[in-house]
Design a protein around this motif. Structure first.
Motif, PDB file in Angstrom:
ATOM      1  N   GLU A   1      25.566 -34.824 -66.503  1.00 32.12           N
ATOM      2  CA  GLU A   1      26.335 -34.462 -67.695  1.00 32.12           C
ATOM      3  C   GLU A   1      27.613 -35.287 -67.776  1.00 32.12           C
ATOM      4  O   GLU A   1      27.960 -35.816 -68.840  1.00 32.12           O
ATOM      5  CB  GLU A   1      26.667 -32.971 -67.651  1.00 32.12           C
ATOM      6  N   ARG A   2      28.330 -35.434 -66.656  1.00 31.93           N
ATOM      7  CA  ARG A   2      29.569 -36.227 -66.647  1.00 31.93           C
ATOM      8  C   ARG A   2      29.293 -37.691 -66.974  1.00 31.93           C
ATOM      9  O   ARG A   2      30.107 -38.354 -67.629  1.00 31.93           O
ATOM     10  CB  ARG A   2      30.243 -36.137 -65.278  1.00 31.93           C
ATOM     11  N   ALA A   3      28.157 -38.200 -66.510  1.00 29.89           N
ATOM     12  CA  ALA A   3      27.827 -39.609 -66.718  1.00 29.89           C
ATOM     13  C   ALA A   3      27.163 -39.866 -68.064  1.00 29.89           C
ATOM     14  O   ALA A   3      26.932 -41.028 -68.427  1.00 29.89           O
ATOM     15  CB  ALA A   3      26.909 -40.091 -65.599  1.00 29.89           C
ATOM     16  N   GLY A   4      26.845 -38.797 -68.796  1.00 33.14           N
ATOM     17  CA  GLY A   4      26.174 -38.973 -70.078  1.00 33.14           C
ATOM     18  C   GLY A   4      24.732 -39.427 -69.939  1.00 33.14           C
ATOM     19  O   GLY A   4      24.187 -40.082 -70.827  1.00 33.14           O
ATOM     20  N   ILE A   5      24.112 -39.052 -68.829  1.00 29.61           N
ATOM     21  CA  ILE A   5      22.720 -39.418 -68.560  1.00 29.61           C
ATOM     22  C   ILE A   5      21.885 -38.141 -68.544  1.00 29.61           C
ATOM     23  O   ILE A   5      22.216 -37.199 -67.816  1.00 29.61           O
ATOM     24  CB  ILE A   5      22.599 -40.142 -67.206  1.00 29.61           C
ATOM     25  N   PRO A   6      20.829 -38.060 -69.335  1.00 33.51           N
ATOM     26  CA  PRO A   6      20.033 -36.831 -69.376  1.00 33.51           C
ATOM     27  C   PRO A   6      19.497 -36.451 -67.995  1.00 33.51           C
ATOM     28  O   PRO A   6      19.063 -37.325 -67.234  1.00 33.51           O
ATOM     29  CB  PRO A   6      18.876 -37.188 -70.324  1.00 33.51           C
ATOM     30  N   PHE A   7      19.573 -35.162 -67.698  1.00 30.94           N
ATOM     31  CA  PHE A   7      18.984 -34.654 -66.466  1.00 30.94           C
ATOM     32  C   PHE A   7      17.566 -34.229 -66.796  1.00 30.94           C
ATOM     33  O   PHE A   7      17.324 -33.164 -67.364  1.00 30.94           O
ATOM     34  CB  PHE A   7      19.789 -33.488 -65.915  1.00 30.94           C
ATOM     35  N   LEU A   8      16.619 -35.063 -66.447  1.00 31.25           N
ATOM     36  CA  LEU A   8      15.235 -34.873 -66.846  1.00 31.25           C
ATOM     37  C   LEU A   8      14.549 -33.815 -65.992  1.00 31.25           C
ATOM     38  O   LEU A   8      14.997 -33.512 -64.874  1.00 31.25           O
ATOM     39  CB  LEU A   8      14.484 -36.197 -66.728  1.00 31.25           C
ATOM     40  N   PRO A   9      13.444 -33.259 -66.464  1.00 35.25           N
ATOM     41  CA  PRO A   9      12.656 -32.343 -65.628  1.00 35.25           C
ATOM     42  C   PRO A   9      12.150 -33.072 -64.384  1.00 35.25           C
ATOM     43  O   PRO A   9      12.067 -34.307 -64.354  1.00 35.25           O
ATOM     44  CB  PRO A   9      11.488 -31.956 -66.549  1.00 35.25           C
ATOM     45  N   PRO A  10      11.807 -32.313 -63.334  1.00 33.86           N
ATOM     46  CA  PRO A  10      11.403 -32.942 -62.076  1.00 33.86           C
ATOM     47  C   PRO A  10      10.313 -34.002 -62.224  1.00 33.86           C
ATOM     48  O   PRO A  10      10.408 -35.082 -61.622  1.00 33.86           O
ATOM     49  CB  PRO A  10      10.922 -31.752 -61.236  1.00 33.86           C
ATOM     50  N   ARG A  11       9.291 -33.716 -63.012  1.00 32.92           N
ATOM     51  CA  ARG A  11       8.197 -34.686 -63.143  1.00 32.92           C
ATOM     52  C   ARG A  11       8.704 -36.016 -63.686  1.00 32.92           C
ATOM     53  O   ARG A  11       8.335 -37.087 -63.180  1.00 32.92           O
ATOM     54  CB  ARG A  11       7.098 -34.127 -64.058  1.00 32.92           C
ATOM     55  N   GLU A  12       9.566 -35.972 -64.691  1.00 37.71           N
ATOM     56  CA  GLU A  12      10.052 -37.215 -65.287  1.00 37.71           C
ATOM     57  C   GLU A  12      11.012 -37.942 -64.342  1.00 37.71           C
ATOM     58  O   GLU A  12      11.065 -39.180 -64.331  1.00 37.71           O
ATOM     59  CB  GLU A  12      10.722 -36.915 -66.624  1.00 37.71           C
ATOM     60  N   ARG A  13      11.777 -37.197 -63.545  1.00 40.87           N
ATOM     61  CA  ARG A  13      12.647 -37.855 -62.575  1.00 40.87           C
ATOM     62  C   ARG A  13      11.825 -38.572 -61.503  1.00 40.87           C
ATOM     63  O   ARG A  13      12.174 -39.682 -61.079  1.00 40.87           O
ATOM     64  CB  ARG A  13      13.595 -36.832 -61.936  1.00 40.87           C
ATOM     65  N   VAL A  14      10.731 -37.971 -61.078  1.00 40.93           N
ATOM     66  CA  VAL A  14       9.865 -38.636 -60.106  1.00 40.93           C
ATOM     67  C   VAL A  14       9.176 -39.835 -60.743  1.00 40.93           C
ATOM     68  O   VAL A  14       9.001 -40.878 -60.112  1.00 40.93           O
ATOM     69  CB  VAL A  14       8.838 -37.654 -59.513  1.00 40.93           C
ATOM     70  N   ASP A  15       8.793 -39.712 -62.025  1.00 35.73           N
ATOM     71  CA  ASP A  15       8.207 -40.854 -62.733  1.00 35.73           C
ATOM     72  C   ASP A  15       9.169 -42.045 -62.714  1.00 35.73           C
ATOM     73  O   ASP A  15       8.762 -43.189 -62.477  1.00 35.73           O
ATOM     74  CB  ASP A  15       7.883 -40.485 -64.177  1.00 35.73           C
ATOM     75  N   HIS A  16      10.445 -41.766 -62.991  1.00 32.46           N
ATOM     76  CA  HIS A  16      11.425 -42.857 -63.018  1.00 32.46           C
ATOM     77  C   HIS A  16      11.628 -43.432 -61.626  1.00 32.46           C
ATOM     78  O   HIS A  16      11.706 -44.663 -61.460  1.00 32.46           O
ATOM     79  CB  HIS A  16      12.756 -42.361 -63.584  1.00 32.46           C
TER      80      HIS A  16
END
Length: 290
Positions: A106-121
């Motif tokens: 939130e501070r960095a202005g970067i979306p906090f994605l759901p776990p599956r999408e974070r692992v995808d990235h």
């Protein structure tokens, strides 16, 4: 086959250039094998800190522990990796994870994605960094550490990582909880199964992040004090937590050998607040055959 021990200190505390150099030199004097830097807002920036650590020391390897992949574009990260590897004389080890702190996103202005999408990235970053990690002709390869506990991260590490870093904890919503000794054993067993599926000839090194080092003659009293942080665990469970080292120097040395025997952990990371307290443990280990 048991691997020899490696020990790292994770530098979390900001400071002036002189303070940083002094702490890095002290880590080298104490016998740490690696100096690591995390990737959290409010803490030292990883890559310039590692370059400064390399200039201040001669022996320790240097690494990120671990980068929040969501903060990084793979192409730009590849530039950071190749430059830092060169400026540190080939001593760089790269650690990557999915990121787990919503407030930082939130501070960095970067979306906090759901776990599956974070692992995808994370997967995309790992795969696109393959060339940068391989190193240019005549330059050392950069070792890859992947941190996490979930099955998809464990599978990714089984395919690509030189080091699998187990955190010994998890986030249930916004609240962190620790893994019991039995729960961590299940995660290690799952990882070993994924490694077998890949058919890799050499297993990954296994790392564990130690959250507390309490050198004391009274293990029960120290465990009771720590129990306030984990009220859902009994005193006996606290004493069995792999991420907490409680006891005399000799008892902690014995505990490290037991953790290597049971879980295969040979690479341990302590936080910078425990750097001095863990020093006598390192000295005892260095005087005793691995």
């Amino acid at each position: 086959m048991q691997l020899p021990f490696r020990f790292a200190v994770n530098m979390l505390t900001p400071g002036s250039a002189d303070e940083w150099r002094t702490r890095c030199r002290r880590a080298e004097e104490l016998g740490y094998d690696l100096i690591l830097v995390a990737d959290h807002l409010g803490m030292p920036a990883p890559f310039p800190s590692l370059v400064a650590a390399a200039a201040a020391t001669a022996r320790p390897r240097l690494g990120t522990f671990v980068l929040n992949a969501a903060f990084w574009n793979p192409v730009l990260l590849a530039r950071e990796v190749t430059t830092t590897a060169a400026l540190t004389g080939g001593r760089l080890e790269l650690g990557l994870g999915t990121g787990y702190v919503p407030a930082e996103h939130e501070r960095a202005g970067i979306p906090f994605l759901p776990p599956r999408e974070r692992v995808d990235h994370l997967t995309r970053v790992v795969e696109e960094l393959a060339g940068a990690l391989a190193g240019a002709e005549g330059t050392p390869r950069v070792g890859l550490t992947i941190g996490g506990n979930g099955n998809r991260v464990l599978r990714l590490a089984a395919r690509h990582a030189d080091v699998m870093a187990f955190s010994g904890g998890r986030f249930d919503g916004d609240a962190p909880t620790v893994l019991t000794a039995e729960e961590l054993a299940q995660r290690v067993e799952a990882f070993a199964g994924f490694e077998k599926e890949t058919g890799r000839p050499v297993p990954a090194e296994r790392n564990l992040l130690i959250q507390r080092v309490l050198v004391t003659e009274d293990r029960a009293a120290a465990a009771a004090g720590f129990a306030a942080v984990v009220p859902y665990l009994s005193e006996e469970q606290v004493l069995e937590l792999p991420i907490v080292l409680i006891g005399t120097v000799r008892e902690i040395v014995d505990r490290l050998h037991a953790l290597r025997e049971r879980y295969g952990f040979s690479y341990f990371t302590v936080l910078d607040e425990a750097m001095e307290a863990f020093g006598p443990v390192l000295a005892e280990l260095r005087g005793r055959a691995d």
